[in-house]
Design a protein around this motif. Structure first.
Motif, PDB file in Angstrom:
ATOM      1  N   GLU A  82     105.297 -13.410  62.730  1.00  0.00           N
ATOM      2  CA  GLU A  82     106.746 -13.446  62.521  1.00  0.00           C
ATOM      3  C   GLU A  82     107.270 -14.461  63.521  1.00  0.00           C
ATOM      4  O   GLU A  82     107.044 -14.330  64.719  1.00  0.00           O
ATOM      5  CB  GLU A  82     107.336 -12.069  62.789  1.00  0.00           C
ATOM      6  CG  GLU A  82     108.839 -12.014  62.744  1.00  0.00           C
ATOM      7  CD  GLU A  82     109.408 -11.794  61.353  1.00  0.00           C
ATOM      8  OE1 GLU A  82     110.603 -12.086  61.166  1.00  0.00           O
ATOM      9  OE2 GLU A  82     108.662 -11.327  60.470  1.00  0.00           O
ATOM     10  N   GLN A  95     106.155 -15.716  58.602  1.00  0.00           N
ATOM     11  CA  GLN A  95     107.392 -15.217  58.028  1.00  0.00           C
ATOM     12  C   GLN A  95     108.496 -15.251  59.064  1.00  0.00           C
ATOM     13  O   GLN A  95     108.244 -15.294  60.257  1.00  0.00           O
ATOM     14  CB  GLN A  95     107.220 -13.825  57.445  1.00  0.00           C
ATOM     15  CG  GLN A  95     106.727 -12.777  58.407  1.00  0.00           C
ATOM     16  CD  GLN A  95     106.432 -11.468  57.695  1.00  0.00           C
ATOM     17  OE1 GLN A  95     105.929 -11.450  56.580  1.00  0.00           O
ATOM     18  NE2 GLN A  95     106.749 -10.374  58.349  1.00  0.00           N
ATOM     19  N   HIS A 132     112.844 -13.819  59.403  1.00  0.00           N
ATOM     20  CA  HIS A 132     114.005 -13.135  58.843  1.00  0.00           C
ATOM     21  C   HIS A 132     115.232 -13.955  59.201  1.00  0.00           C
ATOM     22  O   HIS A 132     115.465 -14.229  60.382  1.00  0.00           O
ATOM     23  CB  HIS A 132     114.118 -11.715  59.396  1.00  0.00           C
ATOM     24  CG  HIS A 132     113.097 -10.790  58.829  1.00  0.00           C
ATOM     25  ND1 HIS A 132     111.816 -10.699  59.316  1.00  0.00           N
ATOM     26  CD2 HIS A 132     113.173  -9.936  57.785  1.00  0.00           C
ATOM     27  CE1 HIS A 132     111.140  -9.813  58.618  1.00  0.00           C
ATOM     28  NE2 HIS A 132     111.946  -9.332  57.664  1.00  0.00           N
ATOM     29  N   LEU A 139     113.354 -10.045  49.378  1.00  0.00           N
ATOM     30  CA  LEU A 139     113.414  -8.929  50.318  1.00  0.00           C
ATOM     31  C   LEU A 139     114.479  -9.145  51.379  1.00  0.00           C
ATOM     32  O   LEU A 139     114.509 -10.189  52.031  1.00  0.00           O
ATOM     33  CB  LEU A 139     112.058  -8.726  50.990  1.00  0.00           C
ATOM     34  CG  LEU A 139     110.889  -8.404  50.055  1.00  0.00           C
ATOM     35  CD1 LEU A 139     109.582  -8.408  50.832  1.00  0.00           C
ATOM     36  CD2 LEU A 139     111.106  -7.064  49.373  1.00  0.00           C
ATOM     37  N   MET A 140     115.343  -8.149  51.528  1.00  0.00           N
ATOM     38  CA  MET A 140     116.381  -8.154  52.567  1.00  0.00           C
ATOM     39  C   MET A 140     116.092  -7.004  53.514  1.00  0.00           C
ATOM     40  O   MET A 140     115.725  -5.913  53.082  1.00  0.00           O
ATOM     41  CB  MET A 140     117.774  -7.982  51.958  1.00  0.00           C
ATOM     42  CG  MET A 140     118.217  -9.115  51.061  1.00  0.00           C
ATOM     43  SD  MET A 140     118.584 -10.636  51.948  1.00  0.00           S
ATOM     44  CE  MET A 140     120.089 -10.216  52.795  1.00  0.00           C
ATOM     45  N   GLU A 141     116.248  -7.258  54.809  1.00  0.00           N
ATOM     46  CA  GLU A 141     116.011  -6.239  55.825  1.00  0.00           C
ATOM     47  C   GLU A 141     117.058  -6.414  56.918  1.00  0.00           C
ATOM     48  O   GLU A 141     117.167  -7.503  57.496  1.00  0.00           O
ATOM     49  CB  GLU A 141     114.598  -6.409  56.389  1.00  0.00           C
ATOM     50  CG  GLU A 141     114.137  -5.281  57.262  1.00  0.00           C
ATOM     51  CD  GLU A 141     112.675  -5.454  57.646  1.00  0.00           C
ATOM     52  OE1 GLU A 141     112.397  -5.414  58.850  1.00  0.00           O
ATOM     53  OE2 GLU A 141     111.828  -5.636  56.747  1.00  0.00           O
ATOM     54  N   ASP A 142     117.827  -5.385  57.169  1.00  0.00           N
ATOM     55  CA  ASP A 142     118.885  -5.436  58.183  1.00  0.00           C
ATOM     56  C   ASP A 142     119.805  -6.642  57.990  1.00  0.00           C
ATOM     57  O   ASP A 142     120.188  -7.322  58.946  1.00  0.00           O
ATOM     58  CB  ASP A 142     118.293  -5.450  59.600  1.00  0.00           C
ATOM     59  CG  ASP A 142     117.549  -4.169  59.919  1.00  0.00           C
ATOM     60  OD1 ASP A 142     117.984  -3.089  59.435  1.00  0.00           O
ATOM     61  OD2 ASP A 142     116.544  -4.224  60.646  1.00  0.00           O
ATOM     62  N   GLU A 181     119.149  -9.505  56.637  1.00  0.00           N
ATOM     63  CA  GLU A 181     118.486 -10.806  56.701  1.00  0.00           C
ATOM     64  C   GLU A 181     117.462 -10.919  55.580  1.00  0.00           C
ATOM     65  O   GLU A 181     116.794  -9.950  55.227  1.00  0.00           O
ATOM     66  CB  GLU A 181     117.799 -11.004  58.052  1.00  0.00           C
ATOM     67  CG  GLU A 181     118.775 -11.057  59.210  1.00  0.00           C
ATOM     68  CD  GLU A 181     118.095 -11.295  60.540  1.00  0.00           C
ATOM     69  OE1 GLU A 181     118.656 -12.041  61.349  1.00  0.00           O
ATOM     70  OE2 GLU A 181     117.000 -10.731  60.769  1.00  0.00           O
ATOM     71  N   ARG A 182     117.327 -12.128  55.046  1.00  0.00           N
ATOM     72  CA  ARG A 182     116.345 -12.389  53.994  1.00  0.00           C
ATOM     73  C   ARG A 182     114.997 -12.732  54.629  1.00  0.00           C
ATOM     74  O   ARG A 182     114.937 -13.478  55.610  1.00  0.00           O
ATOM     75  CB  ARG A 182     116.810 -13.547  53.119  1.00  0.00           C
ATOM     76  CG  ARG A 182     115.834 -13.878  51.983  1.00  0.00           C
ATOM     77  CD  ARG A 182     116.405 -14.836  50.966  1.00  0.00           C
ATOM     78  NE  ARG A 182     117.718 -14.466  50.484  1.00  0.00           N
ATOM     79  CZ  ARG A 182     117.979 -13.506  49.585  1.00  0.00           C
ATOM     80  NH1 ARG A 182     116.989 -12.793  49.077  1.00  0.00           N
ATOM     81  NH2 ARG A 182     119.217 -13.274  49.198  1.00  0.00           N
ATOM     82  N   LEU A 183     113.937 -12.217  54.039  1.00  0.00           N
ATOM     83  CA  LEU A 183     112.584 -12.555  54.475  1.00  0.00           C
ATOM     84  C   LEU A 183     112.182 -13.882  53.848  1.00  0.00           C
ATOM     85  O   LEU A 183     112.272 -14.070  52.641  1.00  0.00           O
ATOM     86  CB  LEU A 183     111.596 -11.466  54.054  1.00  0.00           C
ATOM     87  CG  LEU A 183     110.121 -11.769  54.348  1.00  0.00           C
ATOM     88  CD1 LEU A 183     109.866 -11.806  55.857  1.00  0.00           C
ATOM     89  CD2 LEU A 183     109.215 -10.744  53.674  1.00  0.00           C
TER      90      LEU A 183
END
Length: 177
Positions: A105, A140, A142, A164-167, A169-171
């Motif tokens: 990451e 990867q 974010h 994919l979105m997480e918190d 943010e886009r991955l």
């Protein structure tokens, strides 16, 4: 690739040379230079948080300089971006490495005074090349969906947006074919 044994696969941050920048492995002493680089409130619009004070930054850098998460499942590789011509700090890049050194990451931060000069793109490219050259198969990041500059940096190192979105943010990801 989901096996996190060996965390970073024995990777440790080495000095990386780029055209205008030297990426130097982070030390606690770097906090003295970086506290000013990270001082601008505008810097935190997309990444959250706020400017650190010197003691807090030294404590954070002491944790990061250890090179591993407390549970040993992640290798923390961090570099200070320094201009080659004068050694001045302008930002950071980092890679959190898992999967026995096969997954990273990545992230980058350039101080507001030095943005718009291609430093993030140059540093991210140097970091991505260094990681790929050491067998990392998946990169990867974010990225906030409104952060155009970071999306440009990510695309420049071959990362592509996912659904994919997480918190919030886009991955973005790149995987060795």
């Amino acid at each position: 690739m989901d096996d996190d044994s060996g965390a970073g696969g024995g990777l440790s941050a080495d000095r990386i040379e780029a055209a205008r920048l030297t990426l130097t492995p982070l030390t606690v002493e770097d906090a003295d230079d970086m506290v000013d680089v990270l001082a601008g409130e505008d810097l935190y619009g997309f990444i959250g948080g706020g400017p650190p004070d010197l003691d807090g930054l030294r404590a954070r850098y002491a944790r990061l300089a250890a090179g591993r998460s407390p549970d040993g499942r992640q290798a923390w590789l961090n570099w200070i971006l320094r201009r080659r011509r004068d050694g001045r700090a302008v930002g950071t890049v980092q890679a959190t490495v898992t999967g026995a050194g096969r997954r990273a990451e990545v992230a980058w931060v350039v101080g507001t005074a030095w943005q718009g000069r291609g430093y993030a793109s140059e540093a991210a490219a140097a970091l991505a090349g260094w990681l790929r050259g050491r067998g990392v198969d998946l990169l990867q990041a974010h990225i906030h969906p409104d952060h155009q500059a970071s999306m440009k940096v990510a695309a420049g190192i071959g990362l592509r947006p996912t659904d994919l979105m997480e918190d919030g943010e886009r991955l973005w990801r790149w995987e060795r074919g």
